[in-house]
Design an enzyme around this catalytic site. Structure first.
Site, mmCIF file in Angstrom:
data_model
loop_
_atom_site.group_PDB
_atom_site.id
_atom_site.type_symbol
_atom_site.label_atom_id
_atom_site.label_comp_id
_atom_site.label_asym_id
_atom_site.label_seq_id
_atom_site.Cartn_x
_atom_site.Cartn_y
_atom_site.Cartn_z
ATOM 1 N N CYS A 118 0.850 -1.182 0.000
ATOM 2 C CA CYS A 118 0.000 0.000 0.000
ATOM 3 C C CYS A 118 0.891 1.239 0.000
ATOM 4 C CB CYS A 118 -0.870 -0.025 1.255
ATOM 5 S SG CYS A 118 -1.748 1.521 1.493
ATOM 6 N N GLU A 153 10.346 -0.576 -10.408
ATOM 7 C CA GLU A 153 9.138 -0.693 -11.239
ATOM 8 C C GLU A 153 7.848 -0.439 -10.462
ATOM 9 O OE1 GLU A 153 9.345 -4.421 -13.394
ATOM 10 O OE2 GLU A 153 10.773 -3.575 -14.811
ATOM 11 N N CYS A 163 -6.208 4.138 1.600
ATOM 12 C CA CYS A 163 -6.139 4.698 0.239
ATOM 13 C C CYS A 163 -7.450 5.400 -0.130
ATOM 14 C CB CYS A 163 -5.794 3.613 -0.774
ATOM 15 S SG CYS A 163 -4.060 3.107 -0.669
ATOM 16 N N GLU A 308 17.559 -2.032 -17.314
ATOM 17 C CA GLU A 308 17.564 -3.497 -17.402
ATOM 18 C C GLU A 308 17.335 -3.921 -18.844
ATOM 19 O OE1 GLU A 308 14.677 -5.466 -14.957
ATOM 20 O OE2 GLU A 308 15.021 -4.149 -13.253
ATOM 21 N N TRP A 316 9.722 -15.088 -18.517
ATOM 22 C CA TRP A 316 8.356 -14.851 -18.081
ATOM 23 C C TRP A 316 7.369 -14.751 -19.235
ATOM 24 C CZ3 TRP A 316 7.599 -10.062 -20.176
ATOM 25 C CH2 TRP A 316 8.685 -9.173 -20.212
ATOM 26 N N PHE A 358 15.747 -19.153 -14.373
ATOM 27 C CA PHE A 358 16.081 -19.404 -15.778
ATOM 28 C C PHE A 358 16.126 -18.127 -16.614
ATOM 29 C CE2 PHE A 358 14.198 -23.594 -14.533
ATOM 30 C CZ PHE A 358 15.417 -24.272 -14.516
ATOM 31 N N HIS A 359 16.045 -16.979 -15.961
ATOM 32 C CA HIS A 359 16.166 -15.713 -16.706
ATOM 33 C C HIS A 359 17.616 -15.539 -17.143
ATOM 34 C CE1 HIS A 359 16.039 -11.432 -17.615
ATOM 35 N NE2 HIS A 359 14.720 -11.439 -17.437
HETATM 36 C C1 GLA Z 1 11.749 -6.578 -14.228
HETATM 37 C C2 GLA Z 1 12.265 -6.436 -12.799
HETATM 38 C C3 GLA Z 1 13.442 -7.313 -12.502
HETATM 39 C C4 GLA Z 1 13.289 -8.664 -13.127
HETATM 40 C C5 GLA Z 1 13.082 -8.516 -14.600
HETATM 41 C C6 GLA Z 1 12.978 -9.834 -15.326
HETATM 42 O O1 GLA Z 1 12.222 -5.640 -15.079
HETATM 43 O O2 GLA Z 1 12.576 -5.102 -12.467
HETATM 44 O O3 GLA Z 1 13.564 -7.407 -11.103
HETATM 45 O O4 GLA Z 1 12.201 -9.297 -12.547
HETATM 46 O O5 GLA Z 1 11.890 -7.820 -14.823
HETATM 47 O O6 GLA Z 1 12.831 -9.680 -16.700
HETATM 48 ZN ZN ZN Z 2 -3.795 1.154 0.582
#
Ligand code: GLA
Ligand code: ZN
Length: 671
Positions: A118, A153, A163, A308, A316, A358-359
């Site tokens: 939150c 992110e 909220c 990144e 994913w 596996f990334h």
């Molecule tokens: C996002 C996240 C990372 C990771 C990558 C994987 O961008 O910020 O921590 O999880 O995806 O692609």
């Molecule tokens: Zn909240």
């Protein structure tokens, strides 16, 4: 142009999570060695490290991090240090359940995953503040730490009682009186009139999900609350004495937040780029990704960071493809060509377990240097060293395409001509890619940014006119600019109330027309339009604006249905400039032809006089030089007339060709 960079070389590195390996000093030592070999000069530490930094409430363990930063620095590697708020420790959620998000169905989440706290909770804010200050106190003067990476992110929303209360306070500030809110949200409709702010509830499938004013303001509130949370994180660092610049990492085409608002509060924009390479043609994927790069750059009109990217595959997506040989370097230089001052990866070393085992990573489970990915990562590091003179240089664009997140929120929530999709992103992309194919740098501006320095401004599907955009577009054309506007523009005001008296609102005289009705086509249905017999016949889909001319000249007309013969493309002179109106969602071939002609007619100067098909060109400049990046994302070598008076700075240009999946960079003295 001024150099505006946090570093006089390219930042090369990525997310590194040594806390997963504290019991393996041999591996940590090996990592350092391999990073140096790959020319890595910066790593991002601390993203998601909270439970290692504060294993129990109030018990702080920063020694490992301090040792790590010292050690990296001793090996010539600098640090981007993250605040850990992106994922909280288990103890925090257990003791203070209010930090857990409540979903729109009013159910509180269990502890789990990440990015799901939150943003209002005073407890969460307080705990983040404490850990951020500990980090700042420890690292504020550390020479290795060049930048703070605020959280990770930011995304999503919370509907908890805290909220809700914050939302009501935000609305009170915005509207002052409940009558003003009722007017803005048009609540007389369906008897939705509020008698007090206390009655307001965030949008929910259990309650109001079709009250457009509410939904729109909720999205604005979520952006405001997230920004406020981020600012509180930054304040904590500053109050503890940290003076390094700050960033937060954005995502591709994420529409849950208006990133331009967050961008105002940070020093440098950064983003995480994960294109679907090798799904469709890579040239096309590059164009799509380039639009995101350009958006990130335009937010501050300054170099951004590629925070990144994957050195290899993702993990994913439904299908995770490898980057083919050469693609890592080409995609990395693509970001640089569009204005990035870094190439960074998720991740330096692959974890052994967990969601991302596996990334792709620079160092995989095998752990040796004799891997294709490590070799290519090293080549990429070497390339960035060879191109060091480009770091910090700027991108200058004569053409801009307007992008507006708020307008998109409103347009996509409204029930209107096509509830099966309006294709806003695609509409922006169609103009963008055509201008790029003409060999132009392109900015992605938002409605509040200045337009004066452009010669061409494209306004695709700007459903909502706000922030005085009409007046600024008028001035732009008045002063000699060329405007291209499309269908479904200027329909509503900033509250999503329909404009009265004709649309596109406030610009009917400038465009020399009025949009009278708009027809919608079924999915898969195709109409056509043309300049006349013998001229190309273009297809169009989705939306067909039926305009009434009031001074504009029709350049093309529809050829189907009851509006056969009605204008599909118009032009009108206004002041010293010209305004075009595209009435329909045309196929790409139309945009390509239209802008090709427009570029020659309006005297825009492409970076290269002739850009062979299949190549992409971008340029960056400093006070003395222009750096011209020519990129080939196809598999075949493509001949290129070398730019006049330019020296080859980088790449294989043998036989005057840009090799398949590669980049050449030329340096040209600026006159
Ligand atoms: C996002 C996240 C990372 C990771 C990558 C994987 O961008 O910020 O921590 O999880 O995806 O692609
Ligand atoms: Zn909240």
């Amino acid at each position: 142009m001024e150099r505006q960079s946090i570093s006089n070389q390219f930042i090369y590195g990525g997310d590194y999570n040594p806390e997963q390996w504290l019991d393996r000093p041999d591996i940590l030592a090996r990592d350092l060695e391999m990073m140096q070999k790959a020319r890595i000069n910066t790593v991002t530490l601390g993203v998601f490290s909270w439970s290692t930094l504060e294993p129990e409430e109030g018990v702080f363990r920063l020694e490992w991090l301090k040792e790590m930063v010292d050690n990296l620095y001793a090996h010539g590697i600098r640090v981007i240090l993250a605040t850990p708020s992106g994922a909280r420790p288990r103890w925090l959620a257990e003791k203070y359940p209010e930090v857990l998000r409540v979903r729109e169905n009013r159910v509180r989440s269990l502890y789990g995953e990440r990015h799901n706290h939150c943003y209002t909770s005073p407890v969460y804010r307080q705990k983040v503040r404490i850990i951020n200050q500990k980090l700042a106190q420890t690292f504020k003067d550390h020479p290795a730490v060049i930048l703070w990476h605020i959280s990770n992110e930011y995304s999503g929303e919370c509907h908890c009682p805290l909220c809700q209360a914050a939302f009501r306070r935000w609305l009170k500030q915005r509207y002052q009186t409940i009558d003003a809110l009722n007017h803005a949200w048009w609540t007389t409709f369906w008897s939705h009139t509020y008698t007090s702010f206390e009655q307001v509830e965030s949008p929910s499938t259990l309650g109001d999900s079709g009250l457009h004013g509410l939904s729109l303001d909720w999205m604005r509130f979520v952006t405001a609350q997230t920004t406020d949370f981020m600012c509180e994180e930054i304040r904590a660092l500053r109050q503890a004495g940290a003076t390094q610049p700050v960033t937060t990492n954005f995502m591709e085409d994420y529409i849950g937040l208006n990133y331009y608002e967050l961008a105002r509060e940070i020093d440098v924009v950064s983003w995480d780029s994960y294109p679907l390479w090798r799904y469709q043609s890579d040239s096309r994927t590059a164009l799509n990704t380039g639009m995101q790069h350009d958006m990130m750059r335009t937010m501050k009109h300054a170099p951004f960071l590629l925070m990144e990217s994957s050195p290899s595959s993702l993990n994913w997506q439904p299908v995770s493809k490898l980057k083919k040989p050469g693609l890592l370097l080409n995609a990395s230089l693509h970001a640089v060509a569009h204005g990035a001052d870094s190439v960074q990866y998720f991740q330096i070393r692959q974890g052994r377990g967990g969601f991302e085992k596996f990334h792709g990573a620079v160092i995989d489970h095998y752990g040796g240097e004799d891997t294709r990915v490590f070799r290519e990562a090293t080549q990429t590091g070497q390339a960035l060293q060879a191109l060091a003179c480009v770091a910090g240089s700027q991108v200058s664009a004569q053409a801009a395409v307007l992008w507006d997140t708020e307008s998109r929120w409103a347009m996509e929530r409204a029930r209107g001509p096509r509830n099966e999709g309006l294709f806003y992103h695609e509409a922006v992309f169609k103009s963008y890619q055509a201008l790029r194919k003409c060999g132009l740098n392109v900015d992605l501006v938002q409605v509040e940014q200045p337009l004066d320095n452009y010669r061409l401004v494209v306004v695709p599907m700007l459903y909502m006119f706000r922030a005085g955009i009409e007046e600024r577009l008028r001035q732009f054309v008045q002063n000699g600019g060329t405007l291209v506007m499309t269908y479904w523009s200027g329909i509503v005001n900033e509250s999503d109330l329909c404009h009265l008296g004709g649309t596109p609102h406030g610009l009917t005289d400038l465009l020399g027309l009025r949009s009278e009705e708009i027809d919608a086509l079924c999915t898969g249905e195709v109409h056509h339009f043309t300049a006349g017999p013998g001229a190309p016949l273009y297809t169009c889909r989705n939306l067909c604006d039926l305009v009434r001319l009031q001074g504009a000249q029709p350049l093309m007309t529809y050829t189907d249905d009851f509006y056969k013969g009605y204008p599909a493309l118009t032009v009108h002179s206004y002041g010293k400039g010209t305004a075009y109106y595209i009435c329909t969602d045309a196929e790409e071939a139309f945009y390509n032809d239209f802008y090709r002609e427009m570029v020659s007619r309006t005297g825009l100067s492409p970076i290269l006089p002739h850009l062979p098909e299949g190549l992409e060109v971008s340029s960056r400049q400093d006070s003395e030089n222009e750096y011209i990046f020519v990129q080939n994302f196809t598999d075949e070598a493509i001949a290129l007339p070398a730019p006049a008076d330019a020296a080859l700075l980088f790449g294989d240009f043998s036989e005057g060709k840009v090799q398949g999946c590669s980049t050449v960079v030329f340096r040209q003295k600026r006159s």
